[in-house]
Design an enzyme around this catalytic site. Structure first.
Site, PDB file in Angstrom:
ATOM      1  N   SER A  39     -15.441 -25.478 -38.785  1.00 31.32           N
ATOM      2  CA  SER A  39     -16.087 -26.738 -38.430  1.00 31.32           C
ATOM      3  C   SER A  39     -16.147 -27.015 -36.945  1.00 31.32           C
ATOM      4  O   SER A  39     -16.031 -28.142 -36.490  1.00 31.32           O
ATOM      5  CB  SER A  39     -15.404 -27.906 -39.123  1.00 31.32           C
ATOM      6  OG  SER A  39     -16.132 -28.242 -40.260  1.00 31.32           O
TER       7      SER A  39
ATOM      8  N   GLU B  76     -10.305 -30.181 -41.458  1.00 31.95           N
ATOM      9  CA  GLU B  76     -11.476 -30.498 -42.281  1.00 31.95           C
ATOM     10  C   GLU B  76     -11.090 -31.293 -43.526  1.00 31.95           C
ATOM     11  O   GLU B  76     -11.828 -31.314 -44.517  1.00 31.95           O
ATOM     12  CB  GLU B  76     -12.191 -29.204 -42.667  1.00 31.95           C
ATOM     13  CG  GLU B  76     -12.798 -28.524 -41.466  1.00 31.95           C
ATOM     14  CD  GLU B  76     -13.234 -27.107 -41.774  1.00 31.95           C
ATOM     15  OE1 GLU B  76     -14.362 -26.930 -42.217  1.00 31.95           O
ATOM     16  OE2 GLU B  76     -12.435 -26.182 -41.576  1.00 31.95           O
TER      17      GLU B  76
ATOM     18  N   ASP C 242     -23.332 -17.923 -41.624  1.00 29.66           N
ATOM     19  CA  ASP C 242     -23.969 -18.569 -40.475  1.00 29.66           C
ATOM     20  C   ASP C 242     -24.499 -17.500 -39.520  1.00 29.66           C
ATOM     21  O   ASP C 242     -23.763 -16.574 -39.159  1.00 29.66           O
ATOM     22  CB  ASP C 242     -22.962 -19.455 -39.731  1.00 29.66           C
ATOM     23  CG  ASP C 242     -22.577 -20.691 -40.539  1.00 29.66           C
ATOM     24  OD1 ASP C 242     -23.296 -21.034 -41.488  1.00 29.66           O
ATOM     25  OD2 ASP C 242     -21.548 -21.314 -40.208  1.00 29.66           O
TER      26      ASP C 242
ATOM     27  N   GLY D  16     -18.999 -26.311 -47.535  1.00 31.17           N
ATOM     28  CA  GLY D  16     -19.040 -27.729 -47.895  1.00 31.17           C
ATOM     29  C   GLY D  16     -19.913 -27.965 -49.121  1.00 31.17           C
ATOM     30  O   GLY D  16     -20.967 -27.348 -49.272  1.00 31.17           O
TER      31      GLY D  16
ATOM     32  N   TYR E 125     -21.548 -33.316 -39.510  1.00 38.72           N
ATOM     33  CA  TYR E 125     -21.104 -34.338 -40.457  1.00 38.72           C
ATOM     34  C   TYR E 125     -21.598 -35.753 -40.209  1.00 38.72           C
ATOM     35  O   TYR E 125     -21.539 -36.572 -41.117  1.00 38.72           O
ATOM     36  CB  TYR E 125     -19.566 -34.344 -40.545  1.00 38.72           C
ATOM     37  CG  TYR E 125     -19.053 -32.994 -40.950  1.00 38.72           C
ATOM     38  CD1 TYR E 125     -19.474 -32.411 -42.146  1.00 38.72           C
ATOM     39  CD2 TYR E 125     -18.188 -32.274 -40.143  1.00 38.72           C
ATOM     40  CE1 TYR E 125     -19.044 -31.161 -42.525  1.00 38.72           C
ATOM     41  CE2 TYR E 125     -17.746 -31.018 -40.515  1.00 38.72           C
ATOM     42  CZ  TYR E 125     -18.173 -30.467 -41.700  1.00 38.72           C
ATOM     43  OH  TYR E 125     -17.749 -29.229 -42.071  1.00 38.72           O
TER      44      TYR E 125
ATOM     45  N   GLU F 263     -20.451 -15.860 -38.720  1.00 37.27           N
ATOM     46  CA  GLU F 263     -19.260 -15.977 -39.576  1.00 37.27           C
ATOM     47  C   GLU F 263     -19.687 -16.161 -41.021  1.00 37.27           C
ATOM     48  O   GLU F 263     -20.842 -16.468 -41.317  1.00 37.27           O
ATOM     49  CB  GLU F 263     -18.418 -17.188 -39.151  1.00 37.27           C
ATOM     50  CG  GLU F 263     -19.188 -18.495 -39.262  1.00 37.27           C
ATOM     51  CD  GLU F 263     -18.310 -19.715 -39.494  1.00 37.27           C
ATOM     52  OE1 GLU F 263     -17.090 -19.576 -39.657  1.00 37.27           O
ATOM     53  OE2 GLU F 263     -18.879 -20.818 -39.542  1.00 37.27           O
TER      54      GLU F 263
HETATM   55  N1  ADP Z   1     -22.724 -16.692 -30.156  1.00 34.95           N
HETATM   56  C1  ADP Z   1     -23.301 -17.873 -30.331  1.00 34.95           C
HETATM   57  N2  ADP Z   1     -24.506 -18.139 -29.801  1.00 34.95           N
HETATM   58  C2  ADP Z   1     -25.090 -19.355 -29.946  1.00 34.95           C
HETATM   59  N3  ADP Z   1     -24.533 -20.400 -30.592  1.00 34.95           N
HETATM   60  C3  ADP Z   1     -23.320 -20.190 -31.156  1.00 34.95           C
HETATM   61  C4  ADP Z   1     -22.647 -18.936 -31.060  1.00 34.95           C
HETATM   62  N4  ADP Z   1     -21.462 -19.044 -31.697  1.00 34.95           N
HETATM   63  C5  ADP Z   1     -21.414 -20.299 -32.178  1.00 34.95           C
HETATM   64  N5  ADP Z   1     -22.506 -20.997 -31.856  1.00 34.95           N
HETATM   65  C6  ADP Z   1     -22.774 -22.398 -32.224  1.00 34.95           C
HETATM   66  O1  ADP Z   1     -21.556 -22.985 -32.673  1.00 34.95           O
HETATM   67  C7  ADP Z   1     -21.617 -23.310 -34.068  1.00 34.95           C
HETATM   68  C8  ADP Z   1     -20.284 -23.021 -34.746  1.00 34.95           C
HETATM   69  O2  ADP Z   1     -19.961 -21.669 -34.646  1.00 34.95           O
HETATM   70  P1  ADP Z   1     -19.405 -20.811 -35.861  1.00 34.95           P
HETATM   71  O3  ADP Z   1     -19.105 -19.435 -35.360  1.00 34.95           O
HETATM   72  O4  ADP Z   1     -20.340 -20.899 -37.026  1.00 34.95           O
HETATM   73  O5  ADP Z   1     -17.992 -21.505 -36.179  1.00 34.95           O
HETATM   74  P2  ADP Z   1     -17.562 -22.726 -37.125  1.00 34.95           P
HETATM   75  O6  ADP Z   1     -18.756 -23.148 -37.926  1.00 34.95           O
HETATM   76  O7  ADP Z   1     -16.458 -22.145 -37.947  1.00 34.95           O
HETATM   77  O8  ADP Z   1     -17.055 -23.762 -36.216  1.00 34.95           O
HETATM   78  C9  ADP Z   1     -22.746 -22.454 -34.596  1.00 34.95           C
HETATM   79  O9  ADP Z   1     -23.267 -23.018 -35.777  1.00 34.95           O
HETATM   80  C10 ADP Z   1     -23.718 -22.448 -33.411  1.00 34.95           C
HETATM   81  O10 ADP Z   1     -24.437 -23.668 -33.315  1.00 34.95           O
HETATM   82 MG    MG Z   2     -20.190 -22.027 -38.813  1.00 30.62          MG
END
Ligand code: ADP
Ligand code: MG
Length: 323
Positions: free
Chosen positions: A146, A13, A254, A273, A213, A267
């Site tokens: 990210s 990132e 999130d 950001g 992004y 998470e």
């Molecule tokens: N269990 C889930 N069900 C549905 N969508 C998910 C799930 N986990 C992740 N996502 C999708 O992936 C994106 C990124 O996941 P996240 O756990 O926030 O990790 P990061 O933002 O660190 O990459 C989420 O914002 C969502 O759009």
């Molecule tokens: Mg996330």
């Protein structure tokens, strides 16, 4: 004050961090501070020590991902006795690790999608994962940000591919139940919940790196479309997640919200950001705060915390043991 802004770094990132850093530098300058931007290299401990000797009063961490958001830099600054904004080293490390975060959420009764942890050792049959979590399911590395290394898969070939991708990023992998529904993010500043944002990716239903992004990659909807009761559940879960990990200052939770408007915490981001188009500044804007006002509040919170933290003790000289 003399402030050092740390931006760039060595995580995936790096680019976003640089934009965050420059925007925060400008805001801190507008607030009347003398600001220096540093892109951390391997000599960061030495440089920070030099900056401290030269009169630096505060370090603004604008790094994202491992090596910046995970407690490593926070610990270094604690050792040097330099104050910084946001979460301390423990909360940063806990939040960076999605698996450990989920274990804490589960212990605390905070809703988080069901998961299987995989340490890359024993074989992991697709059929067993589908039986446990349903399909599609989400594959994530435990400690990246990210959306690097994340896949949403619904058949065995993409499952195998997704595992390979996640494995190239982390040795600890998380398989998670996919939650259909809305994507909500909550910015929390020292316990105050800012207006929730609903995120609508321009393409598909996955808030991936592009959607995050690329210009026009996603739309931020404020106020979000949840009912008052759904929003209240979301806010309660988000605040509990922030508190369970021991976060301080600004953090962003999130979540996914299912059709029954039940929230599921994905998470917590402890250094969200802060580019001019990022989510937290947008949430702040909905309260009427400018970007600079948000930065000012973050700084004030951090200074207040630093003033309450006992000064580092200097030990007395060691004596040779008499025994
Ligand atoms: N269990 C889930 N069900 C549905 N969508 C998910 C799930 N986990 C992740 N996502 C999708 O992936 C994106 C990124 O996941 P996240 O756990 O926030 O990790 P990061 O933002 O660190 O990459 C989420 O914002 C969502 O759009
Ligand atoms: Mg996330």
């Amino acid at each position: 004050m003399r402030i050092v802004v740390l931006a760039g770094g060595r995580s995936s990132e790096r680019q976003v961090s640089w934009v965050t850093g420059k925007a925060c530098k400008r805001a801190l300058e507008d607030l009347g501070h003398q600001v220096k931007l540093i892109d951390p290299e391997v000599d960061l401990p030495l440089r920070l020590w030099q900056e401290r000797e030269a009169g630096c009063d505060f370090v603004w961490i604008a790094l994202h991902g491992p090596g910046g958001e995970d407690g490593v830099v926070q610990g270094m600054l604690d050792w040097l006795g330099l104050p910084y904004q946001g979460s301390g080293r423990l909360a940063s490390a806990l939040a960076m690790d999605k698996l450990v975060s989920k274990q804490i959420f589960q212990t605390e009764g905070i809703p988080t999608p069901e998961w299987i942890a995989w340490d890359n050792q024993a074989p992991l049959p697709w059929a067993e994962c589908v039986a446990a979590l349903g399909s599609p399911l989400v594959i994530k590395p435990s400690n990246e940000g990210s959306t690097v290394g994340i896949s949403i898969v619904e058949d065995e070939p993409s499952f195998t591919q997704g595992l390979q991708l996640a494995r190239s990023v982390s040795s600890r992998i998380l398989l998670e139940r996919y939650i259909p529904g809305k994507e909500i993010t909550l910015s929390i500043l020292s316990g105050q919940i800012l207006p929730a944002i609903e995120i609508i990716p321009a393409q598909g239903s996955f808030y991936d790196y592009e959607a995050k992004y690329a210009p026009g990659g996603s739309r931020h909807i404020i106020p979000c479309s949840l009912s008052p009761a759904g929003l209240a559940r979301c806010e309660a879960a988000g605040l509990r997640a922030y508190q369970a990990l021991g976060c301080e200052g600004l953090a962003r939770v999130d979540l996914r919200v299912d059709a029954a408007e039940n929230p599921w915490v994905l998470e917590v981001n402890t250094l969200p950001g802060m580019t001019p188009t990022s989510l937290c500044p947008d949430a702040a804007a909905a309260l009427g705060w400018t970007f600079t006002e948000l930065v000012e509040r973050m700084l004030q919170e951090a200074l207040q915390k630093a003033s309450l933290t006992p000064a580092a003790r200097t030990g007395s000289p060691l004596q040779e043991s008499q025994n």
